[in-house]
Design an enzyme around this catalytic site. Sequence first.
Site, PDB file in Angstrom:
ATOM      1  N   ASP A 273     -46.831  78.493 -21.689  1.00  0.00           N
ATOM      2  CA  ASP A 273     -48.311  78.407 -21.907  1.00  0.00           C
ATOM      3  C   ASP A 273     -49.076  77.079 -21.320  1.00  0.00           C
ATOM      4  O   ASP A 273     -49.946  77.107 -21.321  1.00  0.00           O
ATOM      5  CB  ASP A 273     -48.458  78.563 -23.238  1.00  0.00           C
ATOM      6  CG  ASP A 273     -48.327  79.872 -23.924  1.00  0.00           C
ATOM      7  OD1 ASP A 273     -48.066  80.886 -23.134  1.00  0.00           O
ATOM      8  OD2 ASP A 273     -47.979  79.907 -25.070  1.00  0.00           O
ATOM      9  N   ASP A 297     -52.623  74.226 -22.727  1.00  0.00           N
ATOM     10  CA  ASP A 297     -52.554  74.740 -24.111  1.00  0.00           C
ATOM     11  C   ASP A 297     -52.822  73.460 -25.133  1.00  0.00           C
ATOM     12  O   ASP A 297     -53.742  72.832 -25.450  1.00  0.00           O
ATOM     13  CB  ASP A 297     -51.305  75.441 -24.293  1.00  0.00           C
ATOM     14  CG  ASP A 297     -51.536  76.484 -25.238  1.00  0.00           C
ATOM     15  OD1 ASP A 297     -52.440  76.558 -26.078  1.00  0.00           O
ATOM     16  OD2 ASP A 297     -50.478  77.206 -25.716  1.00  0.00           O
ATOM     17  N   ASP A 301     -46.621  71.077 -29.726  1.00  0.00           N
ATOM     18  CA  ASP A 301     -46.393  72.133 -30.605  1.00  0.00           C
ATOM     19  C   ASP A 301     -45.116  72.259 -31.268  1.00  0.00           C
ATOM     20  O   ASP A 301     -44.020  71.836 -30.444  1.00  0.00           O
ATOM     21  CB  ASP A 301     -46.481  73.554 -29.972  1.00  0.00           C
ATOM     22  CG  ASP A 301     -47.921  74.210 -29.497  1.00  0.00           C
ATOM     23  OD1 ASP A 301     -48.814  73.394 -29.890  1.00  0.00           O
ATOM     24  OD2 ASP A 301     -48.173  75.126 -29.249  1.00  0.00           O
ATOM     25  N   ARG A 353     -57.238  69.807 -34.464  1.00  0.00           N
ATOM     26  CA  ARG A 353     -55.657  69.988 -34.888  1.00  0.00           C
ATOM     27  C   ARG A 353     -55.075  68.731 -34.606  1.00  0.00           C
ATOM     28  O   ARG A 353     -54.499  68.528 -33.660  1.00  0.00           O
ATOM     29  CB  ARG A 353     -55.286  71.158 -33.864  1.00  0.00           C
ATOM     30  CG  ARG A 353     -55.650  72.498 -33.994  1.00  0.00           C
ATOM     31  CD  ARG A 353     -54.969  73.472 -33.280  1.00  0.00           C
ATOM     32  NE  ARG A 353     -55.532  74.976 -33.381  1.00  0.00           N
ATOM     33  CZ  ARG A 353     -54.895  75.834 -32.882  1.00  0.00           C
ATOM     34  NH1 ARG A 353     -53.983  75.731 -32.069  1.00  0.00           N
ATOM     35  NH2 ARG A 353     -55.457  77.028 -33.154  1.00  0.00           N
TER      36      ARG A 353
END
Length: 477
Positions: A273, A297, A301, A353
């Site tokens: 991604d 992206d 993560d 985030r």
Amino acid sequence: MVMARLLQLMLVFCIVGLIPTIRAETFDELDEYWSQRADEAREFTLQAYHSDPYEIIDHFHERHYDNSTDHDVTPTEEETSAKPEEVESEVIEMVGDNNSTNSTRRSLRGKGKGKWSKLKGPCTASNPIDKCWRCRKNWSKRRKKLVKCVRGFGHMTVGGKHGRIYVVTSNLDEDMVNPEPGTLRHAVIQKEPLWIIFKNDMSIRLNQELLINSFKTIDARGANVHVAHGAGITMQFVRHVIIHGLHIHHISESSGGMIRDSADHFGMRTRADGDGLSIYGSSNIWLDHVSMSQCQDGLIDAIVGSTAITISNSHFTHHNDVMLLGAQNTYELDKKMQVTVAYNHFGKGLVQRMPRIRWGFVHVVNNDYTHWELYAIGGSQSPTILSQGNRFIAPPHLPHYREVTKRDYASEDEWKHWNWRSEKDIFMNGAYFRQSGNPNYETDHTRRNMIKPKNGYAVSKLTKYAGALDCRVGKRC
């Protein structure tokens, strides 16, 4: 002649008929391989999970001693009188292209420029992690001492401590299946523990995602190393990985293909991604002094049951979705996720985030939030968030986005039971943290030996050196 043609046709039909079988067997093998890796990773997740996360927080606090920056760190008698055999001498220097700088980029040394070039005066270490190793001239001879410095949920991470030192000599990334010795890709796929360092400054453009094997340390101290303008770095179903001192930026999605993930295995990978750092079903991970920006992206993560993670001393800028911890509302193994986010600077050009959490337990401590556009900390699926001693500066030009927190996919009747607590945080420009959960949360989880985090007013000192440092061998870092 006719018979010969018939035989040729029969041979072609036989080959065509075999191709689906061959491909099916290959993908079955891949499925079996990754299924086994996933099962092993799940067991390691359960082993790394702490049933009492507050014990880890207490461990963090107990090591959170004086954070003043008014004095140098003096080496101890033990360090100055180290025996010769204690100095790390086992080195793998693989032969490769010594021209490891990218001619299309300006010099990466940052001479006269950069974040730290204008800092004058004696070397100072501003938080417990940095005080453990920085400001010592012999740090490069005792690189593996860094392992003792990790705090928080990733405190058991050893990386490549028990392996040899591997020197990356080339910035090339040309062969995904049989990478050239001396390249970063060749280093990270080895099965043995390795402590990976860099011979000189370099910019590495990854043609496909870089798959890191277990028990590896990528230690960029002593060089200015950029992973940029290509694919990102993936930790999938691995454990004990340390990444220190990298610049990671301008990461884009990659098409996938045949990629080697271990010295004895390669296989087909689907499209990636464009995450800068992807932690997938992995445990005991420490990311320290990393500078990250502008990935396609997310910057970081951590998903699919990843746990025992510390993200510290890093600098994040110019990005939308900064840090995602848990990606699926239905994946309940993420309840085992435990992450410490400490001493980081969330800086210019960030939107949201920082992090966003599903399930799990996240300790957000002594970070500096100087920029956001939508919100700073968000979540869904009843995560537990303990925010301590952070500084939150709301965007002055966006009065409707001054709330630090954001709950998703839940009504207030539901999220009011989630434990999101704020202690010793400071708020500027009208920023505010909407607490929820048990109002006695703080007293319920106080320990007799707990040393509380520094007040948010100390954050500017604690995060002063966030991001990749300009360390040079023979000099204090």
